[in-house]
Design a protein around this motif. Structure first.
Motif, PDB file in Angstrom:
ATOM      1  N   UNK A  78       0.804  -1.202   0.000  1.00 33.36           N
ATOM      2  CA  UNK A  78       0.000   0.000   0.000  1.00 33.36           C
ATOM      3  C   UNK A  78       0.847   1.266   0.000  1.00 33.36           C
ATOM      4  N   UNK A  79       0.158   2.403  -0.103  1.00 33.69           N
ATOM      5  CA  UNK A  79       0.843   3.700  -0.142  1.00 33.69           C
ATOM      6  C   UNK A  79       0.221   4.635   0.888  1.00 33.69           C
ATOM      7  N   UNK A  80       0.949   5.715   1.203  1.00 30.55           N
ATOM      8  CA  UNK A  80       0.399   6.724   2.108  1.00 30.55           C
ATOM      9  C   UNK A  80      -0.423   7.727   1.302  1.00 30.55           C
ATOM     10  N   UNK A  81      -0.894   8.773   1.963  1.00 29.40           N
ATOM     11  CA  UNK A  81      -1.795   9.717   1.308  1.00 29.40           C
ATOM     12  C   UNK A  81      -1.099  10.522   0.217  1.00 29.40           C
ATOM     13  N   UNK A  82       0.238  10.547   0.200  1.00 25.80           N
ATOM     14  CA  UNK A  82       0.950  11.224  -0.888  1.00 25.80           C
ATOM     15  C   UNK A  82       1.173  10.318  -2.094  1.00 25.80           C
ATOM     16  N   UNK A  83       0.866   9.029  -1.949  1.00 29.39           N
ATOM     17  CA  UNK A  83       1.072   8.083  -3.039  1.00 29.39           C
ATOM     18  C   UNK A  83       2.406   7.373  -3.003  1.00 29.39           C
ATOM     19  N   UNK A  84       3.117   7.458  -1.865  1.00 25.45           N
ATOM     20  CA  UNK A  84       4.432   6.825  -1.755  1.00 25.45           C
ATOM     21  C   UNK A  84       4.329   5.480  -1.043  1.00 25.45           C
ATOM     22  N   UNK A  85       4.994   4.491  -1.606  1.00 20.16           N
ATOM     23  CA  UNK A  85       5.085   3.169  -0.977  1.00 20.16           C
ATOM     24  C   UNK A  85       5.951   3.269   0.271  1.00 20.16           C
ATOM     25  N   UNK A  86       5.535   2.591   1.333  1.00 16.10           N
ATOM     26  CA  UNK A  86       6.354   2.528   2.545  1.00 16.10           C
ATOM     27  C   UNK A  86       7.552   1.622   2.274  1.00 16.10           C
ATOM     28  N   UNK A  87       8.751   2.184   2.364  1.00 16.31           N
ATOM     29  CA  UNK A  87       9.965   1.440   2.010  1.00 16.31           C
ATOM     30  C   UNK A  87      10.151   0.224   2.904  1.00 16.31           C
ATOM     31  N   UNK A  88       9.852   0.359   4.205  1.00 12.79           N
ATOM     32  CA  UNK A  88      10.012  -0.770   5.114  1.00 12.79           C
ATOM     33  C   UNK A  88       9.051  -1.897   4.815  1.00 12.79           C
ATOM     34  N   UNK A  89       7.801  -1.561   4.549  1.00 13.57           N
ATOM     35  CA  UNK A  89       6.810  -2.589   4.233  1.00 13.57           C
ATOM     36  C   UNK A  89       7.135  -3.273   2.907  1.00 13.57           C
ATOM     37  N   UNK A  90       7.611  -2.493   1.938  1.00  9.38           N
ATOM     38  CA  UNK A  90       7.978  -3.062   0.643  1.00  9.38           C
ATOM     39  C   UNK A  90       9.156  -4.015   0.801  1.00  9.38           C
ATOM     40  N   UNK A  91      10.144  -3.618   1.604  1.00 10.29           N
ATOM     41  CA  UNK A  91      11.310  -4.470   1.846  1.00 10.29           C
ATOM     42  C   UNK A  91      10.914  -5.757   2.553  1.00 10.29           C
ATOM     43  N   UNK A  92      10.010  -5.658   3.524  1.00  8.53           N
ATOM     44  CA  UNK A  92       9.559  -6.856   4.234  1.00  8.53           C
ATOM     45  C   UNK A  92       8.828  -7.807   3.292  1.00  8.53           C
ATOM     46  N   UNK A  93       8.023  -7.246   2.391  1.00 10.07           N
ATOM     47  CA  UNK A  93       7.264  -8.085   1.464  1.00 10.07           C
ATOM     48  C   UNK A  93       8.173  -8.837   0.504  1.00 10.07           C
ATOM     49  N   UNK A  94       9.179  -8.154  -0.044  1.00 11.05           N
ATOM     50  CA  UNK A  94      10.032  -8.830  -1.023  1.00 11.05           C
ATOM     51  C   UNK A  94      11.021  -9.787  -0.370  1.00 11.05           C
ATOM     52  N   UNK A  95      11.204  -9.677   0.951  1.00 10.69           N
ATOM     53  CA  UNK A  95      12.136 -10.556   1.659  1.00 10.69           C
ATOM     54  C   UNK A  95      11.522 -11.908   2.015  1.00 10.69           C
ATOM     55  N   UNK A  96      10.227 -12.068   1.794  1.00 10.57           N
ATOM     56  CA  UNK A  96       9.582 -13.327   2.150  1.00 10.57           C
ATOM     57  C   UNK A  96      10.012 -14.431   1.199  1.00 10.57           C
ATOM     58  N   UNK A  97      10.080 -15.678   1.682  1.00  9.76           N
ATOM     59  CA  UNK A  97      10.539 -16.797   0.846  1.00  9.76           C
ATOM     60  C   UNK A  97       9.695 -16.957  -0.412  1.00  9.76           C
ATOM     61  N   UNK A  98      10.354 -17.344  -1.481  1.00 11.57           N
ATOM     62  CA  UNK A  98       9.660 -17.618  -2.734  1.00 11.57           C
ATOM     63  C   UNK A  98       9.401 -16.408  -3.596  1.00 11.57           C
ATOM     64  N   UNK A  99       9.937 -15.237  -3.225  1.00  5.03           N
ATOM     65  CA  UNK A  99       9.707 -14.042  -4.033  1.00  5.03           C
ATOM     66  C   UNK A  99      10.612 -14.071  -5.264  1.00  5.03           C
ATOM     67  N   UNK A 100       9.992 -14.003  -6.430  1.00  8.58           N
ATOM     68  CA  UNK A 100      10.733 -14.069  -7.686  1.00  8.58           C
ATOM     69  C   UNK A 100      10.996 -12.705  -8.288  1.00  8.58           C
ATOM     70  N   UNK A 101      10.169 -11.697  -7.936  1.00  8.02           N
ATOM     71  CA  UNK A 101      10.289 -10.398  -8.572  1.00  8.02           C
ATOM     72  C   UNK A 101       9.616  -9.336  -7.712  1.00  8.02           C
ATOM     73  N   UNK A 102      10.201  -8.138  -7.691  1.00  8.48           N
ATOM     74  CA  UNK A 102       9.567  -6.965  -7.090  1.00  8.48           C
ATOM     75  C   UNK A 102       9.542  -5.855  -8.132  1.00  8.48           C
ATOM     76  N   UNK A 103       8.472  -5.059  -8.136  1.00  8.61           N
ATOM     77  CA  UNK A 103       8.302  -3.992  -9.127  1.00  8.61           C
ATOM     78  C   UNK A 103       8.009  -2.674  -8.429  1.00  8.61           C
ATOM     79  N   UNK A 104       8.695  -1.616  -8.847  1.00  8.65           N
ATOM     80  CA  UNK A 104       8.452  -0.294  -8.273  1.00  8.65           C
ATOM     81  C   UNK A 104       8.780   0.774  -9.312  1.00  8.65           C
ATOM     82  N   UNK A 105       7.874   1.719  -9.490  1.00  8.63           N
ATOM     83  CA  UNK A 105       8.087   2.818 -10.425  1.00  8.63           C
ATOM     84  C   UNK A 105       8.997   3.868  -9.801  1.00  8.63           C
TER      85      UNK A 105
END
Length: 377
Positions: free
Chosen positions: A119-146
């Protein structure tokens, strides 16, 4: 007519027009052949590839040209997932990515893959910590960010995401469509995509860059063109023009970027002062220089754009609905902001201060008339 929709398509740069006309004469032959005219076409293609690679921070043999930015994203997403299929089926993406990323993610889900959306905050920015935690989970093949959001201009935390992705051994696909030629490309990416018509090149040219060592397998039948990544005959004149526009746009940015940023800051400041019940959307500081979005309460976005068009302004909206879906912008919904009466102003190179003056003079009366027609005073 004042064109204020550069986020959709930047007008063709004069350098692109000149390069295209010259390449029509010298680069029309098949660059895969061995005779003289073909070798000239191949030389033009090689030089364009080297120029684009230099500006994007890649090696020439990492860069391939596609038919669009959308095709580049589809190939980047699906090809990386296919290449890393043995590692896992998880994909991580931000909630406000371009629809081409989300559509590729949906296709992956239909094939049995898993997609986690940050998810993003009210400015439209992804939370860097949450994004890092998500991609660190086992079985992650790809992460995408503009690099930056195409509707509200907010810059995304790509350097932090790239650092987390490298630590987790997960390739990061970076969609640089809105920022290429305007901002330096952040490092740390494994796959990079861009679109030439966003920086003043011709439509129909996209860029797909894949770092050496990134596991990637084409989702299409294999073709010998473009490092076996993109099937079909290369449009050499258009590619040459795209490279020329990117070089010129990057060279101009030191002067043009601050000028456009000052004009955008003026719009951000003046619109809420001139028009009641307006919400300016996106980060006010960490943003693209040329783009500003705001929403007007009690106003339909389509009606507002139509009236502005009649008044001489070509402007887009992040909340334009189609008759088939009647669905507002997924970006604005994810941010939790007002989705109706949305206007995205994106300034092209060379836009005049008088165009902004006229827009600020016309907008209040346009909004007032639309509200009055709805019985809102």
């Amino acid at each position: 007519m004042a064109y204020l929709d550069a986020a959709s398509t930047e007008p063709l740069h004069p350098a692109a027009r000149d390069a295209f006309m010259a390449a029509l004469e010298a680069g029309w032959a098949d660059p895969a052949r061995l005779y003289g005219t073909a070798r000239r076409a191949q030389m033009l293609l090689d030089q364009a590839r080297a120029d684009v690679a230099e500006i994007l921070g890649a090696r020439p043999d990492e860069v391939s040209f596609t038919s669009s930015g959308t095709q580049a994203i589809h190939l980047g997403v699906l090809g990386t997932l296919q290449g890393r299929r043995r590692i896992g089926r998880r994909m991580v993406t931000g909630a406000v990515e371009h629809s081409s990323v989300l559509n590729a993610a949906a296709a992956h889900e239909r094939e049995g893959g898993e997609v986690e959306t940050a998810g993003v905050d009210i400015t439209g920015r992804v939370d860097a910590g949450a994004f890092a935690a998500a991609l660190s989970r086992p079985g992650t093949a790809l992460a995408c960010l503009q690099t930056a959001n195409h509707e509200v201009g907010t810059l995304q935390p790509v350097p932090e995401a790239a650092e987390a992705a490298q630590a987790a051994g997960v390739p990061l696909l970076v969609d640089a469509a809105q920022s290429a030629g305007r901002l330096p490309v952040p490092g740390g990416w494994s796959v990079l995509t861009a679109s030439a018509h966003k920086w003043g090149g011709p439509a129909g040219v996209g860029v797909l860059a894949i770092r050496k060592g990134t596991r990637w397998r084409s989702p299409y039948p294999e073709d010998e063109r473009e490092h076996r990544r993109v099937p079909g005959f290369e449009n050499v004149p258009a590619i040459v023009a795209a490279a020329a526009a990117l070089r010129a746009r990057a060279a101009e940015e030191a002067e043009e970027g601050p000028r456009l940023s000052a004009l955008v800051e003026r719009i951000r400041r003046e619109v809420p002062r001139l028009v009641p019940d307006v919400e300016v959307i996106g980060d006010p500081v960490r943003r693209l220089a040329h783009l500003v979005t705001f929403s007007c309460l009690y106003v339909e976005g389509e009606a507002l754009l139509t009236e502005l068009d009649k008044s001489g302004f070509s402007i887009s909206s992040g909340s334009s609905c189609t008759a088939s879906t009647l669905r507002p912008s997924h970006v604005l919904e994810a941010m939790g902001v007002l989705t109706h009466g949305n206007v995205r102003v994106s300034l092209p190179r060379g836009v005049s201060e008088s165009d902004v003056d006229r827009f600020l003079a016309v907008l209040p009366d346009v909004v007032r008339r639309i509200r009055s027609s709805l019985g809102v005073h």
